[in-house]
Design a protein around this motif. Structure first.
Motif, PDB file in Angstrom:
ATOM      1  N   GLU A 334      27.261 -55.467 -20.420  1.00 45.82           N
ATOM      2  CA  GLU A 334      27.989 -56.193 -21.871  1.00 45.82           C
ATOM      3  C   GLU A 334      29.375 -55.777 -21.845  1.00 45.82           C
ATOM      4  OE1 GLU A 334      25.568 -56.842 -25.257  1.00 45.82           O
ATOM      5  OE2 GLU A 334      23.927 -57.574 -24.233  1.00 45.82           O
ATOM      6  N   THR A 335      29.514 -54.391 -21.868  1.00 44.58           N
ATOM      7  CA  THR A 335      30.897 -53.740 -21.851  1.00 44.58           C
ATOM      8  C   THR A 335      31.436 -53.006 -20.470  1.00 44.58           C
ATOM      9  OG1 THR A 335      30.102 -51.714 -22.944  1.00 44.58           O
ATOM     10  CG2 THR A 335      30.531 -53.912 -24.362  1.00 44.58           C
ATOM     11  N   TRP A 336      32.483 -52.690 -20.159  1.00 43.65           N
ATOM     12  CA  TRP A 336      32.998 -52.108 -19.002  1.00 43.65           C
ATOM     13  C   TRP A 336      34.460 -51.533 -19.689  1.00 43.65           C
ATOM     14  CZ3 TRP A 336      31.768 -57.238 -19.351  1.00 43.65           C
ATOM     15  CH2 TRP A 336      32.887 -58.231 -19.329  1.00 43.65           C
ATOM     16  N   PRO A 337      34.955 -50.629 -18.807  1.00 38.68           N
ATOM     17  CA  PRO A 337      36.383 -50.176 -19.191  1.00 38.68           C
ATOM     18  C   PRO A 337      37.327 -51.231 -18.116  1.00 38.68           C
ATOM     19  CG  PRO A 337      35.268 -48.755 -17.295  1.00 38.68           C
ATOM     20  CD  PRO A 337      34.086 -49.757 -17.907  1.00 38.68           C
ATOM     21  N   THR A 338      38.476 -51.303 -18.523  1.00 42.47           N
ATOM     22  CA  THR A 338      39.621 -51.803 -17.921  1.00 42.47           C
ATOM     23  C   THR A 338      40.842 -51.036 -17.697  1.00 42.47           C
ATOM     24  OG1 THR A 338      40.142 -53.076 -19.963  1.00 42.47           O
ATOM     25  CG2 THR A 338      38.821 -54.254 -18.371  1.00 42.47           C
ATOM     26  N   PRO A 339      41.587 -51.356 -16.791  1.00 44.89           N
ATOM     27  CA  PRO A 339      42.699 -50.496 -16.504  1.00 44.89           C
ATOM     28  C   PRO A 339      44.128 -50.655 -17.651  1.00 44.89           C
ATOM     29  CG  PRO A 339      42.077 -51.441 -14.439  1.00 44.89           C
ATOM     30  CD  PRO A 339      41.458 -52.097 -15.547  1.00 44.89           C
ATOM     31  N   PRO A 340      44.789 -49.653 -17.788  1.00 47.49           N
ATOM     32  CA  PRO A 340      45.849 -49.865 -19.056  1.00 47.49           C
ATOM     33  C   PRO A 340      46.643 -50.847 -18.214  1.00 47.49           C
ATOM     34  CG  PRO A 340      46.275 -47.668 -17.843  1.00 47.49           C
ATOM     35  CD  PRO A 340      44.615 -48.366 -17.164  1.00 47.49           C
TER      36      PRO A 340
END
Length: 360
Positions: A334-340
């Motif tokens: 449901e959530t995940w990191p994304t790049p800056p």
């Protein structure tokens, strides 16, 4: 014209990157023209992108078509030289790592025209990839190096690049994705291709997977083992199609091979997928933003940020069936990191850098 910007695009991956840059420069009042080399030239690989992404009609279409790397690059260079000499632009902007990119950088540099490279600094460190050669040459020749991620900045620094040329701007392809995300209709894709709730999307065209008959046979074996677990939809690139068909790709009843799709239709299909199996670069970035598990059938990636800050992982053909089983069992997060700086404003940052360069 000293303030004229010429954008050179040629292949499917270029168009989503160019669209937000062209819009942002227009908002700043910068005169510009769009050149399409015609490296990709059919409806699903080219024309549909101009309609869907709101790109202006190209001011010039060279129509070079397909060919060997040398033949295609030479034809593009010959056509671009004439255009650059007649237009006398203040800057040429190139995108990504295709043959059109390196051809434009070579011609502009020899004519002493500044070059801006959008998506600079990406490295796979695999010199068997034509794209890696294109990246290295283009970056070496460019006056502005517009990087999508911090690892690209590090690569350029390690190569001794003048830091004044380097700008971390984010990823304009993500601008295009975020601007269109509400149009990505997964339910429509399921209906269109008669899919259940659980399916996999695949894109496969890299030489390392499809050029050698033994590699193609191994790939088909792996994909059939995946199709035993879930339906697969494979929009098949013209490159390698005959070899994969000869290896029996079409023989599995749960593997649907279709023609290449337009941008919105393809990402609607991806958005609803349980996983994506790919050897493409751009798909690694798109799945990172959409939260779709991405299994990249390559020994390396020039986009490691999609692994550290996304949903991507590198997988061998032999390991693929088991990895797919694990992904299907785990389900999507449901959530995940994304790049800056993958925030939808890269085009604006790129336009500001270009305008400042022209002013200086």
């Amino acid at each position: 014209m000293p303030d004229l910007v010429l954008h050179v695009t040629g292949a499917r991956p270029n168009f989503p990157k160019a669209a937000p840059v062209i819009r942002a420069l227009a908002d700043l009042g910068v005169p510009q023209e769009l050149i399409h080399t015609g490296q990709h030239y059919d409806e699903k690989m080219s024309d549909v992108f101009f309609r869907e992404l709101g790109l202006p009609k190209p001011d010039v279409n060279l129509g070079v078509g397909s060919g060997s790397h040398a033949g295609q690059t030479a034809a593009i260079m010959t056509g671009l030289e004439e255009i650059f000499l007649s237009r006398n632009p203040g800057m040429v902007v190139v995108y990504g790592d295709v043959n059109s990119t390196v051809a434009a950088a070579l011609v502009a540099s020899k004519l002493q025209i500044p070059v801006a490279h959008v998506e600079a600094g990406l490295r796979s460190f695999d010199m068997s990839m034509p794209e890696e050669i294109n990246r290295l040459v283009t970056d070496r020749l460019s006056n502005l190096l517009l990087a999508t991620s911090p690892d690209a900045i590090a690569h350029l620094g390690n190569e001794g690049t003048d830091p004044d040329k380097i700008h971390l701007v984010g990823n304009p392809m993500i601008d295009t994705l975020l601007a269109n995300v509400d149009r990505f209709d997964a339910d429509r894709a399921r209906t269109e291709y008669d899919l259940g709730d659980r399916y996999i999307v695949a894109t496969l065209h890299r030489p390392g997977n499809v050029d050698d008959p033994a590699d193609a046979a191994a790939l088909v074996k792996a994909m059939h083992a995946v199709a035993d677990q879930a339906e697969i939809v494979l929009p098949l690139h013209p490159r390698g199609r005959a070899r994969l068909e000869a290896a029996g790709l079409f023989d599995h009843p749960k593997l649907k091979v279709i023609d290449p799709l337009g941008y919105v239709e393809f990402l609607g299909l991806v958005r609803g997928a349980s996983a994506v199996v790919t050897d493409s670069g751009g798909v690694q970035e798109e799945t990172t933003m959409l939260g779709v598990p991405c299994l990249t059938l390559r020994p390396n990636t020039e986009r490691p940020v999609t692994i550290t800050h996304g949903t991507n992982r590198l997988v061998t053909r032999e390991a693929l069936p088991q990895v797919v089983a694990d992904v299907l069992a785990a389900g999507r997060s449901e959530t995940w990191p994304t790049p800056p700086l993958w925030d939808g404003h890269a085009g604006e940052r790129i336009a500001a850098v270009i305008k400042q360069y022209l002013r200086d």
